[in-house]
Design a protein around this motif. Structure first.
Motif, PDB file in Angstrom:
ATOM      1  N   VAL A  20      14.089   3.080 -10.487  1.00 13.44           N
ATOM      2  CA  VAL A  20      14.144   3.274  -9.034  1.00 13.44           C
ATOM      3  C   VAL A  20      15.347   2.535  -8.453  1.00 13.44           C
ATOM      4  CG1 VAL A  20      12.985   2.841  -6.847  1.00 13.44           C
ATOM      5  CG2 VAL A  20      11.661   3.655  -8.805  1.00 13.44           C
ATOM      6  N   VAL A  21      15.549   1.305  -8.903  1.00 17.39           N
ATOM      7  CA  VAL A  21      16.685   0.514  -8.422  1.00 17.39           C
ATOM      8  C   VAL A  21      18.003   1.184  -8.790  1.00 17.39           C
ATOM      9  CG1 VAL A  21      17.929  -1.672  -8.711  1.00 17.39           C
ATOM     10  CG2 VAL A  21      15.453  -1.684  -8.366  1.00 17.39           C
ATOM     11  N   LYS A  22      18.082   1.777  -9.974  1.00 22.03           N
ATOM     12  CA  LYS A  22      19.308   2.479 -10.385  1.00 22.03           C
ATOM     13  C   LYS A  22      19.621   3.630  -9.439  1.00 22.03           C
ATOM     14  CE  LYS A  22      18.937   1.409 -15.329  1.00 22.03           C
ATOM     15  NZ  LYS A  22      18.603   1.950 -16.661  1.00 22.03           N
ATOM     16  N   PHE A  23      18.591   4.355  -9.029  1.00 21.46           N
ATOM     17  CA  PHE A  23      18.819   5.453  -8.089  1.00 21.46           C
ATOM     18  C   PHE A  23      19.461   4.933  -6.808  1.00 21.46           C
ATOM     19  CE2 PHE A  23      15.884   7.855 -10.751  1.00 21.46           C
ATOM     20  CZ  PHE A  23      16.377   9.157 -10.648  1.00 21.46           C
ATOM     21  N   MET A  24      19.022   3.771  -6.346  1.00 26.12           N
ATOM     22  CA  MET A  24      19.580   3.206  -5.123  1.00 26.12           C
ATOM     23  C   MET A  24      20.983   2.668  -5.350  1.00 26.12           C
ATOM     24  SD  MET A  24      19.454   2.463  -1.934  1.00 26.12           S
ATOM     25  CE  MET A  24      17.740   2.705  -1.407  1.00 26.12           C
ATOM     26  N   PHE A  53      12.586   6.199   0.944  1.00 32.30           N
ATOM     27  CA  PHE A  53      13.398   6.488  -0.238  1.00 32.30           C
ATOM     28  C   PHE A  53      12.498   6.896  -1.407  1.00 32.30           C
ATOM     29  CE2 PHE A  53      15.539   4.981  -4.161  1.00 32.30           C
ATOM     30  CZ  PHE A  53      16.696   5.750  -4.092  1.00 32.30           C
ATOM     31  N   LEU A  54      11.389   6.194  -1.592  1.00 25.74           N
ATOM     32  CA  LEU A  54      10.452   6.537  -2.662  1.00 25.74           C
ATOM     33  C   LEU A  54       9.837   7.910  -2.429  1.00 25.74           C
ATOM     34  CD1 LEU A  54       8.615   3.105  -3.071  1.00 25.74           C
ATOM     35  CD2 LEU A  54      10.372   4.070  -4.555  1.00 25.74           C
ATOM     36  N   SER A  55       9.581   8.236  -1.169  1.00 23.23           N
ATOM     37  CA  SER A  55       9.030   9.555  -0.849  1.00 23.23           C
ATOM     38  C   SER A  55      10.001  10.660  -1.234  1.00 23.23           C
ATOM     39  CB  SER A  55       8.713   9.619   0.649  1.00 23.23           C
ATOM     40  OG  SER A  55       8.165  10.874   0.994  1.00 23.23           O
ATOM     41  N   GLU A  56      11.287  10.423  -1.013  1.00 21.18           N
ATOM     42  CA  GLU A  56      12.304  11.407  -1.395  1.00 21.18           C
ATOM     43  C   GLU A  56      12.328  11.610  -2.906  1.00 21.18           C
ATOM     44  OE1 GLU A  56      15.920   9.920   0.196  1.00 21.18           O
ATOM     45  OE2 GLU A  56      15.491  10.540   2.264  1.00 21.18           O
ATOM     46  N   ARG A  95       0.822  -1.210   0.000  1.00 15.73           N
ATOM     47  CA  ARG A  95       0.000   0.000   0.000  1.00 15.73           C
ATOM     48  C   ARG A  95       0.859   1.264   0.000  1.00 15.73           C
ATOM     49  NH1 ARG A  95      -3.718  -3.162   3.183  1.00 15.73           N
ATOM     50  NH2 ARG A  95      -2.556  -2.641   5.081  1.00 15.73           N
ATOM     51  N   GLN A  96       1.933   1.258   0.768  1.00 15.68           N
ATOM     52  CA  GLN A  96       2.806   2.434   0.816  1.00 15.68           C
ATOM     53  C   GLN A  96       3.455   2.698  -0.538  1.00 15.68           C
ATOM     54  OE1 GLN A  96       5.284   3.082   4.485  1.00 15.68           O
ATOM     55  NE2 GLN A  96       4.572   1.028   4.975  1.00 15.68           N
ATOM     56  N   VAL A  97       3.933   1.629  -1.181  1.00  8.98           N
ATOM     57  CA  VAL A  97       4.578   1.780  -2.486  1.00  8.98           C
ATOM     58  C   VAL A  97       3.568   2.260  -3.526  1.00  8.98           C
ATOM     59  CG1 VAL A  97       5.720   0.553  -4.369  1.00  8.98           C
ATOM     60  CG2 VAL A  97       6.387   0.096  -2.005  1.00  8.98           C
ATOM     61  N   HIS A  98       2.405   1.641  -3.555  1.00  5.93           N
ATOM     62  CA  HIS A  98       1.387   2.011  -4.539  1.00  5.93           C
ATOM     63  C   HIS A  98       0.855   3.416  -4.304  1.00  5.93           C
ATOM     64  CE1 HIS A  98       0.280  -2.388  -5.812  1.00  5.93           C
ATOM     65  NE2 HIS A  98       1.477  -2.025  -6.193  1.00  5.93           N
ATOM     66  N   SER A  99       0.761   3.829  -3.045  1.00 12.10           N
ATOM     67  CA  SER A  99       0.227   5.162  -2.756  1.00 12.10           C
ATOM     68  C   SER A  99       1.119   6.263  -3.314  1.00 12.10           C
ATOM     69  CB  SER A  99       0.072   5.344  -1.239  1.00 12.10           C
ATOM     70  OG  SER A  99       1.337   5.429  -0.604  1.00 12.10           O
ATOM     71  N   MET A 100       2.387   5.935  -3.568  1.00 10.03           N
ATOM     72  CA  MET A 100       3.308   6.918  -4.129  1.00 10.03           C
ATOM     73  C   MET A 100       3.464   6.761  -5.640  1.00 10.03           C
ATOM     74  SD  MET A 100       6.222   7.251  -1.181  1.00 10.03           S
ATOM     75  CE  MET A 100       5.907   5.791  -0.212  1.00 10.03           C
ATOM     76  N   PHE A 128      23.263   3.403  -7.552  1.00  6.30           N
ATOM     77  CA  PHE A 128      24.274   4.425  -7.836  1.00  6.30           C
ATOM     78  C   PHE A 128      24.235   5.598  -6.850  1.00  6.30           C
ATOM     79  CE2 PHE A 128      23.645   2.221 -11.899  1.00  6.30           C
ATOM     80  CZ  PHE A 128      24.962   1.868 -12.184  1.00  6.30           C
ATOM     81  N   ASN A 129      23.450   5.410  -5.768  1.00  4.34           N
ATOM     82  CA  ASN A 129      23.410   6.413  -4.698  1.00  4.34           C
ATOM     83  C   ASN A 129      23.112   7.809  -5.251  1.00  4.34           C
ATOM     84  OD1 ASN A 129      23.572   7.342  -2.048  1.00  4.34           O
ATOM     85  ND2 ASN A 129      25.773   7.768  -2.214  1.00  4.34           N
ATOM     86  N   ILE A 130      22.096   7.887  -6.081  1.00  2.00           N
ATOM     87  CA  ILE A 130      21.681   9.175  -6.634  1.00  2.00           C
ATOM     88  C   ILE A 130      20.730   9.811  -5.627  1.00  2.00           C
ATOM     89  CG2 ILE A 130      20.516  10.335  -8.550  1.00  2.00           C
ATOM     90  CD1 ILE A 130      21.436   8.050 -10.353  1.00  2.00           C
ATOM     91  N   SER A 131      21.237  10.762  -4.898  1.00  2.97           N
ATOM     92  CA  SER A 131      20.522  11.371  -3.789  1.00  2.97           C
ATOM     93  C   SER A 131      19.628  12.520  -4.258  1.00  2.97           C
ATOM     94  CB  SER A 131      21.526  11.903  -2.772  1.00  2.97           C
ATOM     95  OG  SER A 131      22.261  12.976  -3.345  1.00  2.97           O
ATOM     96  N   PRO A 132      18.714  12.983  -3.389  1.00  9.08           N
ATOM     97  CA  PRO A 132      17.900  14.152  -3.748  1.00  9.08           C
ATOM     98  C   PRO A 132      18.747  15.369  -4.101  1.00  9.08           C
ATOM     99  CG  PRO A 132      16.934  13.028  -1.872  1.00  9.08           C
ATOM    100  CD  PRO A 132      18.249  12.362  -2.131  1.00  9.08           C
ATOM    101  N   GLY A 133      19.847  15.557  -3.360  1.00  9.91           N
ATOM    102  CA  GLY A 133      20.727  16.682  -3.664  1.00  9.91           C
ATOM    103  C   GLY A 133      21.340  16.561  -5.040  1.00  9.91           C
ATOM    104  N   PHE A 134      21.756  15.350  -5.403  1.00 12.13           N
ATOM    105  CA  PHE A 134      22.338  15.127  -6.732  1.00 12.13           C
ATOM    106  C   PHE A 134      21.295  15.394  -7.814  1.00 12.13           C
ATOM    107  CE2 PHE A 134      23.576  12.656 -10.409  1.00 12.13           C
ATOM    108  CZ  PHE A 134      24.950  12.826 -10.469  1.00 12.13           C
TER     109      PHE A 134
END
Length: 204
Positions: A162-166, A145-148, A118-123, A168-174
């Motif tokens: 989504v997995v690529k973001f994790m 992480f998905l919320s960010e 539910r949390q994943v789908h809600s986003m 390769f550590n692609i952060s919100p700042g990046f």
């Protein structure tokens, strides 16, 4: 004593070493009950039924919940991984009405429950693809992480993105820095920038 039979153990420990014997006495009423449901159990499987406390009521519950032709080995998996009709109903309610036993076992192994779905789908992530949720759990994709990602406007992403973001550590700042230079920057371009291929000035 279990419904499938009784296990009696005898033994002793001396200087930290143990030895002993056991006897197993099948419950003939259980054997008959399982046979009436189409299961002829070998001695080995009957003993396994006792050790796992596989009851006729549990079998009936699974069969009535949608596994009418479930195999004995799958009954054991259901018992080992606590695949209950309640768990099946909860997963159905989140949009997965036809998960097989192997998928339900995966859900237990990777801690995919109704709340996580539910949390994943809600986003707006993962859609109705169960394997996407498995990937998310394997790579420790949390709702936080998905919320960010969502807060940065990264919506409509595939599970692979989504997995690529994790990975390769692609952060919100990046993401903010990359999009400041190019509002239309793609996921693949951010991955290349992160690993130093085609890196843009000011992005690190």
């Amino acid at each position: 004593m279990r419904e499938a039979g009784t296990i009696v153990c005898e033994g002793s420990f001396v200087n930290g070493k143990g030895s002993g014997t056991f006897t197993f006495t099948p419950n003939h009423a259980y054997v008959s009950g399982m046979q009436s449901r189409g299961y002829t159990l070998s001695d080995e499987k009957l003993f396994a039924s006792a050790t796992l406390d596989l009851t006729v009521a549990f079998v009936d519950d699974l069969r009535s919940a949608g596994f009418a032709n479930i195999m004995v080995d799958d009954l054991f998996k259901a018992r080992i991984f606590n695949i209950t009709p309640q768990f099946m109903a909860e997963m159905k309610a989140t949009g997965f009405p036809e998960l097989g036993m192997e998928e339900l076992v995966k859900a237990r192994i990777f801690k995919i429950d109704a709340d996580y779905v539910r949390q994943v789908h809600s986003m707006g992530f993962a859609g109705k693809d169960f394997e996407s949720l498995v990937k998310f759990r394997i790579f420790d994709i949390t709702p936080e992480f998905l919320s960010e990602l969502k807060a940065e406007g990264m919506t409509g992403l595939s599970s692979e993105d989504v997995v690529k973001f994790m990975i390769f550590n692609i952060s919100p700042g990046f993401i903010r820095t990359a999009r400041a230079e190019d509002p239309n920057v793609t996921v693949e371009e951010m991955v290349r920038m992160k690993i130093g291929v085609g890196k843009r000035s000011g992005v690190d």
